[in-house]
Motif scaffolding. Structure first.
Motif: not given
Length: 480
Positions: A23, A172, A178, A180-182
């Protein structure tokens, strides 16, 4: 504890560190730069295992941990508050003089999730998620954490992929959760729930169980408790196949996302966004669809847009069909042949909608004035008063806790003096209520009775009449 158990614990924590690394989180680097790690902990097995592994590995690296726990106030108080209490005790248990584990507790006011669900039109689970992530963002800003660890695991990923497949998701969404997101990272996304529970058992760490996880009214729970066990029995190897398919979807989505990024972007307007219609309709349909979803994000659309609407817009072509204007809840898309426009289409009443569950005495601010709730020393409701706005105020009694104060909803009916039912919309019509006022006139609804009837429409706060169907617990009358 035998050697194999010790090896399992060591291997689990090594997998956790590897998950952090995948990540983009390096604990030694965080320690070197004085960066802290955030962790969202609900009290369930997944988040407790994540915190336990984080404490075990972060202590060695010298990284500070800041925990946040959210009380959604959606379940009985002893359950939802009990979860938050448990997390606070766990953080105290893990804390040492040299290595404190701080805990921030955020209590969402009762009724706020339901009000958000009414406003956003996507259900209470989605509304709770929306408010939760809002709280996480505030927590991150207050504590200056460099990331927030979330406890989604391999089982969550499989549930999500099955759910989105059954809902017809593409892009998506079909690729699943996911890593990692932001600011948010998921170091346990490749770890099974079985391994998580074994890790906690070996470490002698307890966890809380949310009874709603077994409520099959929710699609995710039906998938978890009914569909997945059947697939395990009937389709050996399905889990690996689904995860592999998600990986392929992710690779395809990266290519399409790059194609969308190459295209001229949407132009921002005061009322929405616009794009050259020729540019939009010269793209493949899959790209048009992604451009449209991007427009929805840019204008901060909060309601769920039916795919049939998106497909209809992507299939239109102003060059051949001429100018058009199509609309669904919350969104309007139009074209004058040269330019395509995407705008919000929200009514004022929807913008001002509210929903508050009242459980005790106190003062409550509403869009059109103030609500004051009175109670005796035993906690029994003795009166409800409204003041402010254009009216002089109104005081009624005979209501029992808990009750609800909210804006009008479709299908609302109120009892008349003749013991018949009348549409609240018809009451508003007879009062000539303006569009600006429809969403802020308070309606009081009982919650204790089986029929949960409306007992008051307080129109006087906005200069109209009042409709009272309960006074001192006896008699019914309406005053227009």
């Amino acid at each position: 504890m035998d050697t194999s158990d010790i090896q399992f614990i060591t291997a689990f924590e090594s997998r956790f560190i590897r998950g952090l690394s995948e990540c983009g989180v390096s604990l030694p680097l965080f320690a070197e730069r004085g960066m802290s790690v955030g962790a969202a902990v609900s009290g369930g097995a997944d988040s407790v295992a994540m915190l336990t592994a984080l404490v075990s590995t972060a202590v060695k690296a010298g990284v500070t941990i800041n925990v946040v726990t959210i009380n959604h106030n959606m379940r009985p108080e002893e359950e939802t508050a009990g979860d938050a209490d448990f997390v606070e005790r766990l953080c105290s248990y893990f804390s040492t003089d040299n290595f404190p584990v701080s805990c921030t507790r955020i209590d969402i006011p009762a009724g706020k999730v339901h009000a958000a669900a009414e406003y956003r039109g996507r259900g209470e689970e989605e509304a709770a998620r929306f408010l939760r992530y809002e709280a996480f963002s505030r927590f991150a800003a207050d504590t200056d954490v460099s990331c927030i660890c979330l406890a989604h695991n391999r089982n969550d990923q499989l549930e999500t992929l099955l759910m989105r497949f059954l809902q017809g998701s593409t892009g998506s969404a079909a690729a699943g959760i996911s890593r990692r997101r932001d600011l948010f990272v998921r170091p346990l996304i490749a770890v099974s729930r079985e391994d998580i529970e074994r890790y906690l058992t070996l470490r002698c760490i307890s966890w809380r169980t949310d009874a709603t996880n077994y409520d099959t009214r929710y699609l995710r729970n039906r998938i978890r408790n009914i569909l997945m066990p059947q697939l395990d029995t009937l389709v050996p190897g399905w889990q690996r196949a689904v995860l592999t398919g998600a990986g392929k979807n992710q690779e395809d989505e990266e290519v399409l996302s790059a194609e969308v990024a190459r295209i001229q972007d949407w132009n921002r307007l005061d009322t929405g966004v616009s794009m050259d219609a020729a540019v939009f309709y010269s793209q493949k349909k899959a790209v048009r669809r992604r451009l449209l979803y991007k427009a929805f994000d840019l204008i901060s659309c909060t309601v769920r847009i039916p795919y049939s609407f998106v497909d209809r817009v992507c299939s239109l072509d102003a060059e051949y069909s001429g100018p058009f204007k199509v609309q669904t809840t919350g969104i309007q898309v139009s074209s004058d042949e040269a330019v395509i426009f995407v705008r919000k289409a929200l009514k004022y009443a929807t913008e001002r909608g509210f929903y508050v569950i009242i459980k005790k005495r106190g003062e409550y601010n509403l869009p059109c004035g103030q609500l004051e709730v009175f109670a005796d020393n035993n906690g029994n409701c003795t009166g409800v008063g409204f003041s402010g706005g254009n009216g002089s105020g109104l005081l009624i009694n005979g209501i029992q806790f808990p009750f609800c104060v909210r804006s009008i909803q479709p299908g609302d009916e109120v009892e008349t003096a003749g013991n018949t039912m009348k549409s609240v919309a018809d009451v508003f019509s007879s009062w000539h209520v303006s569009e600006d006022h429809k969403g802020i006139i308070p309606v009081v609804q009982e919650l204790r009775s089986s029929d949960q009837k409306i007992v008051l429409i307080c129109g006087s706060l906005c200069g109209y009449g009042d409709w009272v169907v309960m006074q001192n617990g006896i008699g019914r009358y309406e005053h227009e």
